[in-house]
Design an enzyme around this catalytic site. Sequence first.
Site, PDB file in Angstrom:
ATOM      1  N   LYS A   1       0.780  -1.320   0.093  1.00 37.72           N
ATOM      2  CA  LYS A   1      -0.041  -0.153   0.057  1.00 37.72           C
ATOM      3  C   LYS A   1       0.957   1.159   0.004  1.00 37.72           C
ATOM      4  CE  LYS A   1       0.343  -1.518   4.380  1.00 37.72           C
ATOM      5  NZ  LYS A   1       0.125  -3.132   4.850  1.00 37.72           N
TER       6      LYS A   1
ATOM      7  N   ILE B   1     -10.067  -9.111   2.398  1.00 35.06           N
ATOM      8  CA  ILE B   1     -11.363  -8.590   1.926  1.00 35.06           C
ATOM      9  C   ILE B   1     -11.190  -8.278   0.427  1.00 35.06           C
ATOM     10  CG2 ILE B   1     -13.178  -7.094   2.295  1.00 35.06           C
ATOM     11  CD1 ILE B   1     -12.020  -6.556   5.330  1.00 35.06           C
TER      12      ILE B   1
ATOM     13  N   LYS C   1      -4.055   3.125   2.680  1.00 36.96           N
ATOM     14  CA  LYS C   1      -5.213   2.207   2.165  1.00 36.96           C
ATOM     15  C   LYS C   1      -6.338   3.067   1.818  1.00 36.96           C
ATOM     16  CE  LYS C   1      -3.610  -1.350   5.159  1.00 36.96           C
ATOM     17  NZ  LYS C   1      -3.663  -2.059   6.610  1.00 36.96           N
TER      18      LYS C   1
HETATM   19  P1  NAP Z   1       8.076  -9.443   5.832  1.00 37.15           P
HETATM   20  O1  NAP Z   1       7.675 -10.735   6.661  1.00 37.15           O
HETATM   21  O2  NAP Z   1       9.208  -8.600   6.587  1.00 37.15           O
HETATM   22  O3  NAP Z   1       8.768  -9.868   4.522  1.00 37.15           O
HETATM   23  C1  NAP Z   1       9.612  -9.083   3.772  1.00 37.15           C
HETATM   24  C2  NAP Z   1      10.356 -10.057   2.757  1.00 37.15           C
HETATM   25  O4  NAP Z   1      10.743  -9.208   1.787  1.00 37.15           O
HETATM   26  C3  NAP Z   1      11.380 -10.917   3.157  1.00 37.15           C
HETATM   27  O5  NAP Z   1      11.495 -12.123   2.681  1.00 37.15           O
HETATM   28  C4  NAP Z   1      12.563 -10.067   2.927  1.00 37.15           C
HETATM   29  O6  NAP Z   1      13.739 -10.693   2.936  1.00 37.15           O
HETATM   30  C5  NAP Z   1      12.334  -9.555   1.678  1.00 37.15           C
HETATM   31  N1  NAP Z   1      12.972  -8.246   1.440  1.00 37.15           N
HETATM   32  C6  NAP Z   1      12.519  -7.179   1.911  1.00 37.15           C
HETATM   33  N2  NAP Z   1      13.539  -6.005   1.419  1.00 37.15           N
HETATM   34  C7  NAP Z   1      14.280  -6.599   0.601  1.00 37.15           C
HETATM   35  C8  NAP Z   1      15.203  -6.180  -0.230  1.00 37.15           C
HETATM   36  N3  NAP Z   1      15.754  -4.875  -0.201  1.00 37.15           N
HETATM   37  N4  NAP Z   1      15.803  -6.945  -0.994  1.00 37.15           N
HETATM   38  C9  NAP Z   1      15.659  -8.359  -0.854  1.00 37.15           C
HETATM   39  N5  NAP Z   1      14.612  -8.799  -0.079  1.00 37.15           N
HETATM   40  C10 NAP Z   1      13.942  -7.915   0.495  1.00 37.15           C
HETATM   41  O7  NAP Z   1       6.817  -8.618   5.334  1.00 37.15           O
HETATM   42  P2  NAP Z   1       5.390  -9.085   5.176  1.00 37.15           P
HETATM   43  O8  NAP Z   1       4.375  -9.040   6.429  1.00 37.15           O
HETATM   44  O9  NAP Z   1       5.355 -10.176   4.290  1.00 37.15           O
HETATM   45  O10 NAP Z   1       4.869  -8.085   4.108  1.00 37.15           O
HETATM   46  C11 NAP Z   1       5.069  -8.067   2.713  1.00 37.15           C
HETATM   47  C12 NAP Z   1       4.104  -6.863   2.060  1.00 37.15           C
HETATM   48  O11 NAP Z   1       2.724  -7.231   2.156  1.00 37.15           O
HETATM   49  C13 NAP Z   1       4.384  -5.508   2.617  1.00 37.15           C
HETATM   50  O12 NAP Z   1       4.016  -4.585   1.621  1.00 37.15           O
HETATM   51  C14 NAP Z   1       3.365  -5.385   3.536  1.00 37.15           C
HETATM   52  O13 NAP Z   1       2.817  -3.926   3.676  1.00 37.15           O
HETATM   53  C15 NAP Z   1       1.864  -6.220   2.845  1.00 37.15           C
HETATM   54  N6  NAP Z   1       0.979  -6.760   3.643  1.00 37.15           N
HETATM   55  C16 NAP Z   1       1.228  -7.413   4.771  1.00 37.15           C
HETATM   56  C17 NAP Z   1       0.443  -7.810   5.636  1.00 37.15           C
HETATM   57  C18 NAP Z   1       0.587  -8.739   6.809  1.00 37.15           C
HETATM   58  O14 NAP Z   1      -0.352  -8.825   7.565  1.00 37.15           O
HETATM   59  N7  NAP Z   1       1.749  -9.049   6.979  1.00 37.15           N
HETATM   60  C19 NAP Z   1      -1.041  -7.533   5.254  1.00 37.15           C
HETATM   61  C20 NAP Z   1      -1.234  -6.697   4.079  1.00 37.15           C
HETATM   62  C21 NAP Z   1      -0.295  -6.426   3.087  1.00 37.15           C
HETATM   63  P3  NAP Z   1      14.205 -11.553   4.283  1.00 37.15           P
HETATM   64  O15 NAP Z   1      13.214 -12.667   4.409  1.00 37.15           O
HETATM   65  O16 NAP Z   1      15.654 -12.246   3.908  1.00 37.15           O
HETATM   66  O17 NAP Z   1      14.402 -10.637   5.197  1.00 37.15           O
HETATM   67  N1  HSE Z   2      -0.261  -3.843  10.093  1.00 33.20           N
HETATM   68  C1  HSE Z   2      -1.258  -3.780   9.120  1.00 33.20           C
HETATM   69  C2  HSE Z   2      -2.792  -3.827   9.947  1.00 33.20           C
HETATM   70  C3  HSE Z   2      -1.196  -5.172   8.255  1.00 33.20           C
HETATM   71  O1  HSE Z   2      -2.245  -3.919  11.374  1.00 33.20           O
HETATM   72  O2  HSE Z   2      -3.640  -3.649   9.379  1.00 33.20           O
HETATM   73  C4  HSE Z   2      -2.187  -5.247   7.232  1.00 33.20           C
HETATM   74  O3  HSE Z   2      -1.910  -3.993   6.187  1.00 33.20           O
END
Ligand code: NAP
Ligand code: HSE
Length: 429
Positions: free
Chosen positions: A107, A138, A206
């Site tokens: 986002k 959602i 968002k």
């Molecule tokens: P995360 O667990 O921190 O995972 C990020 C991944 O990207 C990791 O595998 C990391 O590598 C890799 N990465 C980050 N920076 C990098 C770089 N410069 N070069 C290469 N690899 C890199 O994050 P996440 O929770 O999965 O979230 C990912 C995305 O989804 C974000 O945009 C977040 O806002 C969105 N999102 C997340 C959620 C949620 O509930 N988690 C919900 C909605 C949207 P390493 O593993 O080696 O560190």
């Molecule tokens: N930190 C975010 C939340 C994750 O609490 O809604 C989903 O974007």
Amino acid sequence: MASVDVPVALLGYGTVGAAVHRLLEQNAEDIERATGHRLRVVHALVRDPGKERGFAAGEGVLTTDFASILEDESVTLVAEVMGGVEPTGGYVLDLLRAGKPVVTANKQLLARRSTELFATAAEAGVQMRFEASVCAAIPVIKVLRESLVVTNVHRVLGIVNGTTNFILTRMESGAAYQDALAEAQRLGYAEADPTDDVSGADSAAKMAILASVAFGSRVELADVSYEGIDRLRPEHVEAARSLGAVVRLVGTATLVDGAVDVRVGPALVDRHHPLASVEGPFNAVMLQGDAIRELMLEGPGAGGLETASAVVADMVSVLGTTGTGFLQGDACWRSLPKLPPGELPAPYYVHIEVADRPGVLAHVAARFADEGVSIARLAQHVVNGSAALDVVTHTAPSGRVATALDAIARLPEVHGLPDALRVIDERGI
Ligand code: NAP
Ligand code: HSE
């Protein structure tokens, strides 16, 4: 029907990335039955390939070399689930220019650089989809673009951050703010640095995306005024309860005479309003429009598998719609003006601490009257020789309410700065 082999790449293999791989593997047959395609993860970009992963990536899949993904001509679809604005934005632009469709859960990237990203996708003739960027599981983007294609949506209200909603509902049961935040972090709802959650920046990004799709006119993060829950105190929650309301972090996107207003802030939500029953880490988006009157989508707003389900659905949609023209490209087709700050009409709840002396109430009421702000409800509580006034106004422009509060803050009988929260009570039915 012969199955088409589709090698795909992931940028990121963390909470969401590993869950995307899990869903693709565990549902490969369902996807193949529905689409005739078998998606196979062949690369996943990470920083540290040695880290333990939530779902095993497979031999040779993890890489730290973005060029190996960009230059692999067999890769025909990429999911960006690494987060951040840079280097992510540059990577996504490179992939689009190379003719690879991208789906993203990011986002913050979209709310800052969507003009450039969609223009690049259009020029390259490939899709960029972003369902997972708003409210995880959602399916609100698809509903807005597909199901509501002939509905003039003029208002979107949303609880779009799971962490802050969890904190607020815990505070209703008596928890302290800091304890509730620590619990949200422990349960994995909060970002690694929860500043974006509690400051309202996550919700603002968002809401910018939702407003852009709902109104067909670009809204970026810089266009959204936002405030978080960091200044809330237990007294606000208590006052809301006594007024038959709850406190929620609410985003609103409104069309006012053809101009767009998008904002996020803590608000008093009437107990009978559907948004008041959204509890814990759940999110909800209420859409109000001409033909639909009002509908609300509610569900888990955060979490790896929950977000991955939207990422995979977007990947399947790309496969199913490539070359058809259906729901592709940028949702923004017009450019509406932004409503000037201070012109959005809403009712407000105001908390004012004053000396308990004759005439104070009249002075406060006069400052509201000077700005044409009418008072709907008023309650006074006396505590240790001081008094607290809880005022609910009728609908008034936010700028008028702010000017009245500046004047009230300067009254000698007023202690500290008055607090104001928007009141959410209106319905589209
Ligand atoms: P995360 O667990 O921190 O995972 C990020 C991944 O990207 C990791 O595998 C990391 O590598 C890799 N990465 C980050 N920076 C990098 C770089 N410069 N070069 C290469 N690899 C890199 O994050 P996440 O929770 O999965 O979230 C990912 C995305 O989804 C974000 O945009 C977040 O806002 C969105 N999102 C997340 C959620 C949620 O509930 N988690 C919900 C909605 C949207 P390493 O593993 O080696 O560190
Ligand atoms: N930190 C975010 C939340 C994750 O609490 O809604 C989903 O974007």
